[in-house]
Design an enzyme around this catalytic site. Structure first.
Site, PDB file in Angstrom:
ATOM      1  N   ASP A 125      43.129  63.215  -0.135  1.00  0.00           N
ATOM      2  CA  ASP A 125      43.737  63.768  -1.345  1.00  0.00           C
ATOM      3  C   ASP A 125      44.104  62.676  -2.343  1.00  0.00           C
ATOM      4  OD1 ASP A 125      43.609  66.128   0.052  1.00  0.00           O
ATOM      5  OD2 ASP A 125      45.757  66.557  -0.008  1.00  0.00           O
ATOM      6  N   ASP A 126      44.204  63.086  -3.610  1.00  0.00           N
ATOM      7  CA  ASP A 126      44.863  62.350  -4.703  1.00  0.00           C
ATOM      8  C   ASP A 126      43.994  61.347  -5.450  1.00  0.00           C
ATOM      9  OD1 ASP A 126      46.966  63.783  -3.682  1.00  0.00           O
ATOM     10  OD2 ASP A 126      48.210  62.048  -3.164  1.00  0.00           O
ATOM     11  N   HIS A 141      41.971  69.369  -6.738  1.00  0.00           N
ATOM     12  CA  HIS A 141      43.368  69.077  -6.381  1.00  0.00           C
ATOM     13  C   HIS A 141      44.237  69.032  -7.650  1.00  0.00           C
ATOM     14  CE1 HIS A 141      46.225  67.997  -3.323  1.00  0.00           C
ATOM     15  NE2 HIS A 141      46.477  66.785  -3.802  1.00  0.00           N
ATOM     16  N   HIS A 146      48.393  65.586 -10.803  1.00  0.00           N
ATOM     17  CA  HIS A 146      49.009  65.821  -9.493  1.00  0.00           C
ATOM     18  C   HIS A 146      50.366  66.485  -9.712  1.00  0.00           C
ATOM     19  CE1 HIS A 146      50.566  65.177  -5.442  1.00  0.00           C
ATOM     20  NE2 HIS A 146      49.298  65.036  -5.078  1.00  0.00           N
ATOM     21  N   HIS A 195      45.269  59.996   2.363  1.00  0.00           N
ATOM     22  CA  HIS A 195      45.390  59.810   0.913  1.00  0.00           C
ATOM     23  C   HIS A 195      44.767  58.474   0.491  1.00  0.00           C
ATOM     24  CE1 HIS A 195      48.479  62.700   2.077  1.00  0.00           C
ATOM     25  NE2 HIS A 195      48.396  63.186   0.846  1.00  0.00           N
TER      26      HIS A 195
END
Length: 244
Positions: free
Chosen positions: A49-50, A100, A104, A193
């Protein structure tokens, strides 16, 4: 007068709770419209993620390429726009690129229209760079609001069985290796991540995660553990799993 004031405080709070926390709890407990595990999966699926991050993501892609592992990257649309070459590389090397949000940002802070924009704008960025429509979606922090299931319906929402705190340097150094070794090779979906720039994360945490992950992958392969490719999440017969 006091009762009236309490009413005007309590009702908005109740409505907000239903829109955010209650909805998230209900979806995650019932698995309604989400996938938490690779059903009948033989092995472990890695998801990240991210990102993309210009420093850490290429190193991660090198690591995965060395071991011929394909993963799912849930990218932040803004980061993707800033690093199109990394996104193209992900796509060319067989990884799946999921949504995603464009920034964020938690769905708990978004109106229905903003939720739609965060998802659709990221999808547009991914398609513009790769030429392919994204298939998967994961909301930041795994949080849903009341409209998320409706606006994300073109995509398969992927959650996880294991989220192991790799956004903190201390956790990476002290606990991450053990937590990775404890993951069952039975269709588990793991969250890691490749960017540490978000609130609550350590900027340099991905460097420490990558060091631990490299050792873990070598050990896992030596033990005969298989890393599940993203296309097995789209196979017929997939059903919802259970969070550990």
């Amino acid at each position: 007068m006091r009762k009236r004031s309490l009413f005007f405080i309590a009702v908005p709070l109740l409505l907000y709770s239903v829109y955010t926390v209650v909805t998230t709890f209900f979806i995650r407990v019932t698995s309604l419209g989400i996938r938490k595990k690779v059903r009948k999966g033989n092995g472990i699926m890695l998801t990240f993620d991210d990102g993309p991050n210009p420093l850490y993501t290429p190193v991660l892609l090198d690591l995965l390429a060395r071991h011929q592992i394909q993963a799912v990257f849930f990218v932040v649309g803004k980061h993707a726009e800033q690093n199109p070459g990394i996104i193209r590389r992900m796509h060319e090397e067989g990884h799946s690129i999921g949504i995603h949000h464009y920034e964020h940002i938690s769905t708990w802070r978004l109106t229905p229209e903003q939720t739609h924009q965060q998802i659709s704008r990221t999808a547009e960025v991914i398609k513009r760079i790769t030429g392919s429509e994204p298939v998967f979606y994961r909301p930041p922090w795994g949080r849903f609001n009341l409209v998320t299931p409706f606006v994300s319906h073109p995509y398969t929402t992927i959650m996880w069985t294991h989220i192991i705190g790799d956004w903190k340097v201390r956790t990476c150094n002290e606990k991450l290796a053990e937590r990775l070794r404890d993951i069952g090779a039975d269709g588990s979906i793991v969250v890691l991540h490749d960017d540490g720039s978000n609130p609550g994360a350590d900027d340099e945490a991905p460097a420490h995660m990558l060091h631990v992950l490299e050792s873990y992958i070598r050990e896992a392969i030596a033990e005969g553990i298989r890393f599940i490719p993203p296309d097995e999440l789209t196979m017929k017969g997939q059903e919802h799993g259970h969070v550990h």
